[in-house]
Design a protein around this motif. Structure first.
Motif, PDB file in Angstrom:
ATOM      1  N   LEU A   3      53.202  61.180  49.523  1.00  0.00           N
ATOM      2  CA  LEU A   3      54.639  61.362  49.751  1.00  0.00           C
ATOM      3  C   LEU A   3      55.166  62.434  48.810  1.00  0.00           C
ATOM      4  O   LEU A   3      54.770  62.489  47.639  1.00  0.00           O
ATOM      5  CB  LEU A   3      55.386  60.046  49.478  1.00  0.00           C
ATOM      6  CG  LEU A   3      56.917  60.087  49.492  1.00  0.00           C
ATOM      7  CD1 LEU A   3      57.431  60.179  50.921  1.00  0.00           C
ATOM      8  CD2 LEU A   3      57.502  58.857  48.796  1.00  0.00           C
ATOM      9  N   TYR A   4      56.062  63.280  49.323  1.00  0.00           N
ATOM     10  CA  TYR A   4      56.813  64.229  48.505  1.00  0.00           C
ATOM     11  C   TYR A   4      58.284  63.928  48.751  1.00  0.00           C
ATOM     12  O   TYR A   4      58.740  63.953  49.904  1.00  0.00           O
ATOM     13  CB  TYR A   4      56.472  65.669  48.896  1.00  0.00           C
ATOM     14  CG  TYR A   4      55.011  66.012  48.685  1.00  0.00           C
ATOM     15  CD1 TYR A   4      54.581  66.657  47.539  1.00  0.00           C
ATOM     16  CD2 TYR A   4      54.061  65.629  49.638  1.00  0.00           C
ATOM     17  CE1 TYR A   4      53.226  66.944  47.340  1.00  0.00           C
ATOM     18  CE2 TYR A   4      52.708  65.903  49.446  1.00  0.00           C
ATOM     19  CZ  TYR A   4      52.303  66.556  48.296  1.00  0.00           C
ATOM     20  OH  TYR A   4      50.971  66.819  48.099  1.00  0.00           O
ATOM     21  N   VAL A   5      59.002  63.613  47.687  1.00  0.00           N
ATOM     22  CA  VAL A   5      60.415  63.261  47.842  1.00  0.00           C
ATOM     23  C   VAL A   5      61.243  64.223  47.006  1.00  0.00           C
ATOM     24  O   VAL A   5      60.879  64.559  45.882  1.00  0.00           O
ATOM     25  CB  VAL A   5      60.680  61.790  47.438  1.00  0.00           C
ATOM     26  CG1 VAL A   5      60.288  61.522  46.000  1.00  0.00           C
ATOM     27  CG2 VAL A   5      62.137  61.416  47.668  1.00  0.00           C
ATOM     28  N   PHE A   6      62.339  64.686  47.571  1.00  0.00           N
ATOM     29  CA  PHE A   6      63.191  65.645  46.875  1.00  0.00           C
ATOM     30  C   PHE A   6      64.641  65.216  47.048  1.00  0.00           C
ATOM     31  O   PHE A   6      64.951  64.240  47.742  1.00  0.00           O
ATOM     32  CB  PHE A   6      62.954  67.065  47.403  1.00  0.00           C
ATOM     33  CG  PHE A   6      62.968  67.184  48.896  1.00  0.00           C
ATOM     34  CD1 PHE A   6      64.129  67.513  49.573  1.00  0.00           C
ATOM     35  CD2 PHE A   6      61.805  66.956  49.628  1.00  0.00           C
ATOM     36  CE1 PHE A   6      64.135  67.619  50.959  1.00  0.00           C
ATOM     37  CE2 PHE A   6      61.811  67.063  51.014  1.00  0.00           C
ATOM     38  CZ  PHE A   6      62.972  67.399  51.675  1.00  0.00           C
ATOM     39  N   GLY A   7      65.541  65.943  46.413  1.00  0.00           N
ATOM     40  CA  GLY A   7      66.942  65.563  46.446  1.00  0.00           C
ATOM     41  C   GLY A   7      67.713  66.247  47.565  1.00  0.00           C
ATOM     42  O   GLY A   7      67.170  67.007  48.360  1.00  0.00           O
ATOM     43  N   TYR A   8      69.005  65.967  47.601  1.00  0.00           N
ATOM     44  CA  TYR A   8      69.856  66.579  48.617  1.00  0.00           C
ATOM     45  C   TYR A   8      71.266  66.756  48.081  1.00  0.00           C
ATOM     46  O   TYR A   8      71.655  66.168  47.068  1.00  0.00           O
ATOM     47  CB  TYR A   8      69.867  65.753  49.904  1.00  0.00           C
ATOM     48  CG  TYR A   8      70.534  64.400  49.809  1.00  0.00           C
ATOM     49  CD1 TYR A   8      71.885  64.234  50.114  1.00  0.00           C
ATOM     50  CD2 TYR A   8      69.813  63.266  49.440  1.00  0.00           C
ATOM     51  CE1 TYR A   8      72.496  62.993  50.045  1.00  0.00           C
ATOM     52  CE2 TYR A   8      70.407  62.023  49.372  1.00  0.00           C
ATOM     53  CZ  TYR A   8      71.754  61.890  49.675  1.00  0.00           C
ATOM     54  OH  TYR A   8      72.352  60.665  49.601  1.00  0.00           O
ATOM     55  N   LYS A   9      72.009  67.586  48.766  1.00  0.00           N
ATOM     56  CA  LYS A   9      73.416  67.816  48.465  1.00  0.00           C
ATOM     57  C   LYS A   9      74.236  67.414  49.682  1.00  0.00           C
ATOM     58  O   LYS A   9      73.845  67.691  50.819  1.00  0.00           O
ATOM     59  CB  LYS A   9      73.671  69.291  48.117  1.00  0.00           C
ATOM     60  CG  LYS A   9      72.892  69.774  46.900  1.00  0.00           C
ATOM     61  CD  LYS A   9      73.205  71.232  46.568  1.00  0.00           C
ATOM     62  CE  LYS A   9      72.623  72.207  47.563  1.00  0.00           C
ATOM     63  NZ  LYS A   9      71.139  72.292  47.497  1.00  0.00           N
ATOM     64  N   ASP A  10      75.356  66.770  49.448  1.00  0.00           N
ATOM     65  CA  ASP A  10      76.273  66.358  50.521  1.00  0.00           C
ATOM     66  C   ASP A  10      77.346  67.409  50.743  1.00  0.00           C
ATOM     67  O   ASP A  10      77.927  67.929  49.781  1.00  0.00           O
ATOM     68  CB  ASP A  10      76.988  65.056  50.135  1.00  0.00           C
ATOM     69  CG  ASP A  10      76.184  63.827  50.466  1.00  0.00           C
ATOM     70  OD1 ASP A  10      75.503  63.830  51.493  1.00  0.00           O
ATOM     71  OD2 ASP A  10      76.241  62.864  49.689  1.00  0.00           O
ATOM     72  N   ALA A  34      52.765  59.711  44.842  1.00  0.00           N
ATOM     73  CA  ALA A  34      53.944  60.467  45.271  1.00  0.00           C
ATOM     74  C   ALA A  34      54.290  61.534  44.253  1.00  0.00           C
ATOM     75  O   ALA A  34      54.087  61.353  43.043  1.00  0.00           O
ATOM     76  CB  ALA A  34      55.138  59.528  45.460  1.00  0.00           C
ATOM     77  N   TRP A  35      54.810  62.640  44.741  1.00  0.00           N
ATOM     78  CA  TRP A  35      55.427  63.666  43.912  1.00  0.00           C
ATOM     79  C   TRP A  35      56.936  63.588  44.106  1.00  0.00           C
ATOM     80  O   TRP A  35      57.414  63.528  45.237  1.00  0.00           O
ATOM     81  CB  TRP A  35      54.975  65.066  44.327  1.00  0.00           C
ATOM     82  CG  TRP A  35      53.735  65.578  43.661  1.00  0.00           C
ATOM     83  CD1 TRP A  35      52.494  65.719  44.224  1.00  0.00           C
ATOM     84  CD2 TRP A  35      53.620  66.063  42.315  1.00  0.00           C
ATOM     85  NE1 TRP A  35      51.616  66.252  43.314  1.00  0.00           N
ATOM     86  CE2 TRP A  35      52.279  66.476  42.136  1.00  0.00           C
ATOM     87  CE3 TRP A  35      54.526  66.181  41.253  1.00  0.00           C
ATOM     88  CZ2 TRP A  35      51.817  66.996  40.921  1.00  0.00           C
ATOM     89  CZ3 TRP A  35      54.070  66.704  40.049  1.00  0.00           C
ATOM     90  CH2 TRP A  35      52.742  67.108  39.886  1.00  0.00           C
ATOM     91  N   ALA A  36      57.681  63.580  43.012  1.00  0.00           N
ATOM     92  CA  ALA A  36      59.123  63.773  43.065  1.00  0.00           C
ATOM     93  C   ALA A  36      59.407  65.216  42.678  1.00  0.00           C
ATOM     94  O   ALA A  36      58.886  65.705  41.670  1.00  0.00           O
ATOM     95  CB  ALA A  36      59.833  62.823  42.112  1.00  0.00           C
ATOM     96  N   LEU A  37      60.181  65.914  43.478  1.00  0.00           N
ATOM     97  CA  LEU A  37      60.560  67.296  43.206  1.00  0.00           C
ATOM     98  C   LEU A  37      62.008  67.315  42.734  1.00  0.00           C
ATOM     99  O   LEU A  37      62.889  66.800  43.424  1.00  0.00           O
ATOM    100  CB  LEU A  37      60.434  68.169  44.467  1.00  0.00           C
ATOM    101  CG  LEU A  37      59.037  68.560  44.947  1.00  0.00           C
ATOM    102  CD1 LEU A  37      58.279  67.356  45.500  1.00  0.00           C
ATOM    103  CD2 LEU A  37      59.137  69.653  46.009  1.00  0.00           C
ATOM    104  N   ASP A  38      62.228  67.883  41.575  1.00  0.00           N
ATOM    105  CA  ASP A  38      63.585  67.933  41.034  1.00  0.00           C
ATOM    106  C   ASP A  38      64.347  69.087  41.687  1.00  0.00           C
ATOM    107  O   ASP A  38      64.764  70.039  41.037  1.00  0.00           O
ATOM    108  CB  ASP A  38      63.545  68.109  39.519  1.00  0.00           C
ATOM    109  CG  ASP A  38      64.922  67.958  38.885  1.00  0.00           C
ATOM    110  OD1 ASP A  38      65.840  67.472  39.573  1.00  0.00           O
ATOM    111  OD2 ASP A  38      65.088  68.339  37.713  1.00  0.00           O
ATOM    112  N   MET A  39      64.493  68.981  42.999  1.00  0.00           N
ATOM    113  CA  MET A  39      65.204  69.995  43.779  1.00  0.00           C
ATOM    114  C   MET A  39      66.141  69.277  44.752  1.00  0.00           C
ATOM    115  O   MET A  39      65.692  68.455  45.540  1.00  0.00           O
ATOM    116  CB  MET A  39      64.217  70.864  44.581  1.00  0.00           C
ATOM    117  CG  MET A  39      63.209  71.628  43.757  1.00  0.00           C
ATOM    118  SD  MET A  39      61.969  72.472  44.815  1.00  0.00           S
ATOM    119  CE  MET A  39      63.000  73.716  45.625  1.00  0.00           C
ATOM    120  N   ALA A  40      67.424  69.559  44.659  1.00  0.00           N
ATOM    121  CA  ALA A  40      68.373  69.048  45.657  1.00  0.00           C
ATOM    122  C   ALA A  40      68.413  70.069  46.783  1.00  0.00           C
ATOM    123  O   ALA A  40      69.408  70.755  47.014  1.00  0.00           O
ATOM    124  CB  ALA A  40      69.747  68.833  45.047  1.00  0.00           C
ATOM    125  N   ALA A  41      67.282  70.168  47.496  1.00  0.00           N
ATOM    126  CA  ALA A  41      67.050  71.285  48.417  1.00  0.00           C
ATOM    127  C   ALA A  41      67.521  71.015  49.829  1.00  0.00           C
ATOM    128  O   ALA A  41      67.670  71.946  50.616  1.00  0.00           O
ATOM    129  CB  ALA A  41      65.557  71.637  48.436  1.00  0.00           C
TER     130      ALA A  41
END
Length: 320
Positions: free
Chosen positions: A110-117, A193-200
Motif C-alpha cells: 500500500l502507498y498512502v498519501f495526503g490530500y487537500k480539500d 505500507a509506505w506513507a508519503l508526506d505529500m498532500a498531492a
C-alpha cells in the motif's frame, strides 16, 4: 506496468480535462495506464474521454450504462493491468514518480498519501509523516493516524497492490461510506505500507459530484457503522486504535439520529446509541470527542438527547 489509474466519470465535462491532464503530467512513460469509465454521462464527458484515448495509447475509455460510482469503479478494477491501482480526481505532479521511487527502495502492499480539500474542510490539508511501515504494530500506528486525520475512509489517497486488493469490490447497493468499506477490505490484506508526506490529491467538492448521492436512511447508517467497526477490528489491534474505532462507531450512530425524519424515529436511534454505550463504555470519552457538539450528551437519556438534538437544530437555524 507499475500503476493503473481508474477515473469514474459522470457528467464531469467542466472539470474533466483538468483531472485527466493531472495524470498526463505525471510523465510515467510505460509505467502507467489510465482507465476512464464513462458511467452513462449525458453531457460532453464521453466525448472528452474519447478525445484523450485517441491522443494517448495508454488512456482507455469505457462507456457503460449508468450504474453509480461503485459499479463504475468495480468495472475499472476488473480491467486493471498494473501491479497497483488507484482512483483519482486531481493530483499534483510527481506523486506517482515518488511512489515508484519508493517502490524501488522497498516494495509495499500500500502507498498512502495526503490530500487537500477545495473548498477547505476539516483544516484543508491532510497527510502523515513519510516512512515505511511493516508488521502489525507499525501498521496499527499508521491506521490510527489515518483515522484521526480523515485519511482512512477515502480510496482516492491510496495506491493498492492489485493481487488480493484487486479481488475486492465496492458495494453497489448503498451510497454511504462505500469507499471506507472498500478501503478496509483492502487493508486487511496489507502487510507493508509506505506513507508519503505529500498532500498531492486535490479533492474538489462539486455540487453534483456524486454518481448516486441520495438521502441515507438511518437503518442503513447503523448497518454501515457496524460493518465499518467489524472490518476495522479485522486489522491488527492496539488499544489506541481500538478506542479510536469505537469513538468513530459512536459518531456514525449519532449521524443516524441526524438522518431521522420524525420524533419517533429519532427516539428509536437515540436508544440504539445509548444501548451501545452500555455495551462498550467510553461514553465520557465520546463526549470529549464531540467537541462543540458535546451538548448533545449533556443529559444521556433518550429524552435528554432528544431535547438537545432539537435545541441544536434551532440554534443552527438561528445562526444562519
Amino acid at each position: 506496468m507499475f500503476l493503473s489509474v481508474i477515473i469514474p466519470v459522470y457528467n464531469a465535462a467542466p472539470y474533466l480535462r483538468r483531472c485527466i491532464n493531472s495524470v498526463v503530467a505525471q510523465d510515467m512513460g510505460g509505467e502507467l495506464e489510465l482507465l476512464l469509465i464513462d458511467d452513462g454521462s449525458t453531457d460532453a464527458s464521453g466525448t472528452v474521454c474519447d478525445e484523450y484515448s485517441s491522443k494517448y495509447g495508454w488512456i482507455h475509455t469505457f462507456h457503460i450504462a449508468n450504474g453509480g460510482v461503485g459499479a463504475a469503479r468495480n468495472y475499472g478494477v476488473e480491467r486493471v493491468r498494473g501491479e497497483y491501482f488507484t482512483f483519482i480526481d486531481v493530483i499534483d505532479p510527481g506523486l506517482y514518480k515518488e511512489a515508484l521511487r519508493l517502490h524501488g527502495v522497498q516494495p509495499a502492499d500500500l502507498y498512502v498519501f495526503g490530500y487537500k480539500d477545495y473548498p477547505a474542510r476539516h483544516g484543508g490539508r491532510h497527510s502523515v509523516p513519510q516512512r515505511f511501515y511493516a508488521g502489525g504494530e507499525a501498521l496499527a500506528q499508521l491506521y490510527l493516524q489515518m483515522k484521526q486525520d480523515y485519511l482512512m475512509f477515502p480510496v482516492y489517497n491510496k495506491i493498492f497492490k492489485t493481487g488480493d486488493c484487486g479481488r475486492c469490490r465496492f458495494a453497489t447497493g448503498i451510497h454511504y461510506y462505500e469507499d471506507y468499506l472498500f478501503s478496509l477490505d483492502c487493508l486487511k490484506n496489507v502487510k507493508t505500507a509506505w506513507a508519503l508526506d505529500m498532500a498531492a490529491y486535490n479533492y474538489v467538492h462539486h455540487g453534483k459530484e456524486h454518481l448516486g448521492g441520495k438521502h441515507t436512511e438511518p437503518d442503513v447508517v447503523v448497518a454501515v457503522a457496524r460493518e465499518i467497526k467489524r472490518r476495522s477490528e479485522l486489522l491488527f489491534q492496539t488499544k489506541p486504535l481500538a478506542e479510536c474505532t469505537l469513538l468513530e462507531y459512536y459518531n456514525n450512530l449519532l449521524h443516524s439520529v441526524d438522518c431521522c425524519g420524525s420524533l419517533k424515529q429519532r427516539t428509536v436511534y437515540i436508544r440504539v446509541l445509548l444501548d451501545e454505550f452500555k455495551k462498550y463504555g467510553h461514553k465520557e470519552d465520546f463526549r470529549r470527542f464531540l467537541g462543540r457538539r458535546r451538548m448533545l450528551l449533556s443529559l444521556p437519556t433518550v429524552c435528554g438527547v432528544l431535547v438537545m438534538c432539537y435545541l441544536r437544530i434551532i440554534l443552527l437555524k438561528l445562526s444562519h
